[in-house]
Motif scaffolding. Structure first.
Motif, PDB file in Angstrom:
ATOM      1  N   MET A 110      37.177  49.546  27.321  1.00  0.00           N
ATOM      2  CA  MET A 110      38.267  49.947  28.369  1.00  0.00           C
ATOM      3  C   MET A 110      38.337  49.210  29.752  1.00  0.00           C
ATOM      4  O   MET A 110      39.157  48.811  30.183  1.00  0.00           O
ATOM      5  N   ALA A 111      37.019  49.186  30.246  1.00  0.00           N
ATOM      6  CA  ALA A 111      36.888  48.628  31.550  1.00  0.00           C
ATOM      7  C   ALA A 111      37.356  47.187  31.785  1.00  0.00           C
ATOM      8  O   ALA A 111      38.128  46.833  32.552  1.00  0.00           O
ATOM      9  N   ASN A 112      36.952  46.320  30.578  1.00  0.00           N
ATOM     10  CA  ASN A 112      37.469  44.815  30.535  1.00  0.00           C
ATOM     11  C   ASN A 112      38.786  44.828  30.180  1.00  0.00           C
ATOM     12  O   ASN A 112      39.387  43.947  30.919  1.00  0.00           O
ATOM     13  N   ILE A 113      39.749  45.688  29.524  1.00  0.00           N
ATOM     14  CA  ILE A 113      40.845  45.594  29.186  1.00  0.00           C
ATOM     15  C   ILE A 113      41.579  45.936  30.617  1.00  0.00           C
ATOM     16  O   ILE A 113      42.676  45.273  31.055  1.00  0.00           O
ATOM     17  N   ALA A 114      41.167  46.882  31.242  1.00  0.00           N
ATOM     18  CA  ALA A 114      41.796  47.304  32.440  1.00  0.00           C
ATOM     19  C   ALA A 114      41.398  46.289  33.583  1.00  0.00           C
ATOM     20  O   ALA A 114      42.376  45.956  34.469  1.00  0.00           O
ATOM     21  N   ALA A 115      40.324  45.493  33.496  1.00  0.00           N
ATOM     22  CA  ALA A 115      40.268  44.176  34.545  1.00  0.00           C
ATOM     23  C   ALA A 115      41.274  43.187  34.060  1.00  0.00           C
ATOM     24  O   ALA A 115      41.654  42.501  35.208  1.00  0.00           O
ATOM     25  N   SER A 116      41.667  43.026  32.785  1.00  0.00           N
ATOM     26  CA  SER A 116      42.655  41.967  32.621  1.00  0.00           C
ATOM     27  C   SER A 116      44.150  42.657  33.247  1.00  0.00           C
ATOM     28  O   SER A 116      44.972  41.731  33.942  1.00  0.00           O
ATOM     29  N   PHE A 117      44.412  43.649  33.022  1.00  0.00           N
ATOM     30  CA  PHE A 117      45.676  44.223  33.681  1.00  0.00           C
ATOM     31  C   PHE A 117      45.489  44.054  35.234  1.00  0.00           C
ATOM     32  O   PHE A 117      46.446  43.647  36.011  1.00  0.00           O
ATOM     33  N   ALA A 118      44.316  44.464  35.641  1.00  0.00           N
ATOM     34  CA  ALA A 118      44.176  44.515  37.228  1.00  0.00           C
ATOM     35  C   ALA A 118      44.489  42.931  37.781  1.00  0.00           C
ATOM     36  O   ALA A 118      45.148  42.937  38.673  1.00  0.00           O
ATOM     37  N   GLU A 119      43.801  41.964  36.970  1.00  0.00           N
ATOM     38  CA  GLU A 119      43.862  40.573  37.603  1.00  0.00           C
ATOM     39  C   GLU A 119      45.272  40.134  37.465  1.00  0.00           C
ATOM     40  O   GLU A 119      45.970  39.736  38.325  1.00  0.00           O
ATOM     41  N   TYR A 155      32.607  37.173  37.643  1.00  0.00           N
ATOM     42  CA  TYR A 155      32.671  35.805  36.912  1.00  0.00           C
ATOM     43  C   TYR A 155      34.022  35.785  35.910  1.00  0.00           C
ATOM     44  O   TYR A 155      34.351  34.758  35.509  1.00  0.00           O
ATOM     45  N   SER A 156      34.428  36.920  35.260  1.00  0.00           N
ATOM     46  CA  SER A 156      35.538  36.947  34.438  1.00  0.00           C
ATOM     47  C   SER A 156      36.809  37.204  34.877  1.00  0.00           C
ATOM     48  O   SER A 156      37.742  36.891  34.281  1.00  0.00           O
ATOM     49  N   THR A 157      37.035  37.647  36.372  1.00  0.00           N
ATOM     50  CA  THR A 157      38.186  37.683  37.056  1.00  0.00           C
ATOM     51  C   THR A 157      38.254  36.793  38.122  1.00  0.00           C
ATOM     52  O   THR A 157      37.368  36.558  38.972  1.00  0.00           O
ATOM     53  N   LEU A 158      39.173  36.019  38.463  1.00  0.00           N
ATOM     54  CA  LEU A 158      39.505  35.287  39.634  1.00  0.00           C
ATOM     55  C   LEU A 158      39.539  35.996  40.897  1.00  0.00           C
ATOM     56  O   LEU A 158      39.011  35.398  41.899  1.00  0.00           O
ATOM     57  N   ASN A 159      40.009  37.116  40.797  1.00  0.00           N
ATOM     58  CA  ASN A 159      40.219  38.000  42.091  1.00  0.00           C
ATOM     59  C   ASN A 159      38.852  38.880  42.368  1.00  0.00           C
ATOM     60  O   ASN A 159      38.994  39.664  43.292  1.00  0.00           O
ATOM     61  N   GLY A 160      38.076  38.853  41.318  1.00  0.00           N
ATOM     62  CA  GLY A 160      36.903  39.810  41.797  1.00  0.00           C
ATOM     63  C   GLY A 160      36.940  41.212  41.574  1.00  0.00           C
ATOM     64  O   GLY A 160      36.792  41.924  42.634  1.00  0.00           O
ATOM     65  N   VAL A 161      37.952  41.391  40.494  1.00  0.00           N
ATOM     66  CA  VAL A 161      38.221  43.072  40.241  1.00  0.00           C
ATOM     67  C   VAL A 161      36.900  43.835  40.384  1.00  0.00           C
ATOM     68  O   VAL A 161      36.008  43.456  40.038  1.00  0.00           O
TER      69      VAL A 161
END
Length: 226
Positions: A110-119, A155-161
């Motif tokens: 869930m956190a990883n999916i949310a990170a995609s939405f956040a970025e 590492y996995s988000t460009l904006n450092g979520v």
């Protein structure tokens, strides 16, 4: 500062949203349907909570998860363990209960999916309801989990979520008090593992919630008519 919110409609995620709303511009509430018994209740209550705060709500289906686990949260054969209030102080009982309702990598997913939405939405933060009381038996509620997943996001988000939880170091009693202080609409929350018309009052989540409200000296508005 913009954020997305992981929202199950339970006490912890609602309190976290209420607290975070004073500091962050929450862009969307995300609720997951992984085939859990309480999916419909969680979705309905989360939708009402998002409407209360005037934020969009989205349901994300993870229906395949019920096919890879026999956890009591998705098993419809009535195997959810009941618990008494006195059992909450018995580590062997709570550890067994936690093992019964554990869903493989649920919070990590869930956190990883949310990170995609956040970025994608230009948000720097994910708000979640992780807490100290449940971290004792659920390692994916712990500060160590949050630290580790934030390292991965660097590492996995460009904006450092960043994953945050305003109640990370609180027990349930403190969470109730903070939720009241933050004027959270507690009557809209749903904590029960079951998906029946009303909370069962017997599952670990219901028992923890009841103890917290009692110790906080607060009437639980979600169970007033039970």
């Amino acid at each position: 500062m913009k954020a997305v919110c992981l929202l199950s409609s339970g006490l912890d995620s609602l309190a976290s949203l209420a607290i975070a709303s004073a500091k962050y511009d929450v862009q969307i509430g995300l609720t997951f349907d992984y085939g859990q018994l309480a999916a419909d209740a969680e979705i309905d209550h989360s939708r009402q909570i998002c409407a209360h705060y005037g934020i969009p709500h989205r349901v994300i289906s993870l229906d395949w998860m019920k096919d890879i686990t026999t956890t009591s949260l998705v098993n419809r054969q009535g195997c959810l363990p009941d618990m008494a209030g006195a059992d909450l102080g018995k580590r062997e009982v709570t550890s067994e209960s936690a093992a019964n309702v554990w869903v493989p990598n649920r919070n990590g997913l869930m956190a990883n999916i949310a990170a995609s939405f956040a970025e994608a939405l230009g948000c720097g933060y994910i708000v979640a309801g992780f807490n100290a009381e449940e971290a004792a038996t659920f390692p994916d509620n712990s500060p160590e989990f949050v630290d580790c997943i934030n390292r991965a996001f660097s590492y996995s988000t460009l904006n450092g979520v960043r994953l945050i939880s305003p109640v990370l170091e609180m027990d349930k009693v403190a969470i109730v008090k903070e939720a009241v202080r933050a004027q959270a609409p507690l009557g809209l929350s749903w904590s029960c593992y079951q998906g029946k018309e009303k909370p069962c009052g017997l599952c670990e989540s219901c028992v923890r919630r009841a103890r917290a409200f009692q110790k906080a000296g607060v009437q639980d508005p979600a169970v007033e008519d039970i």
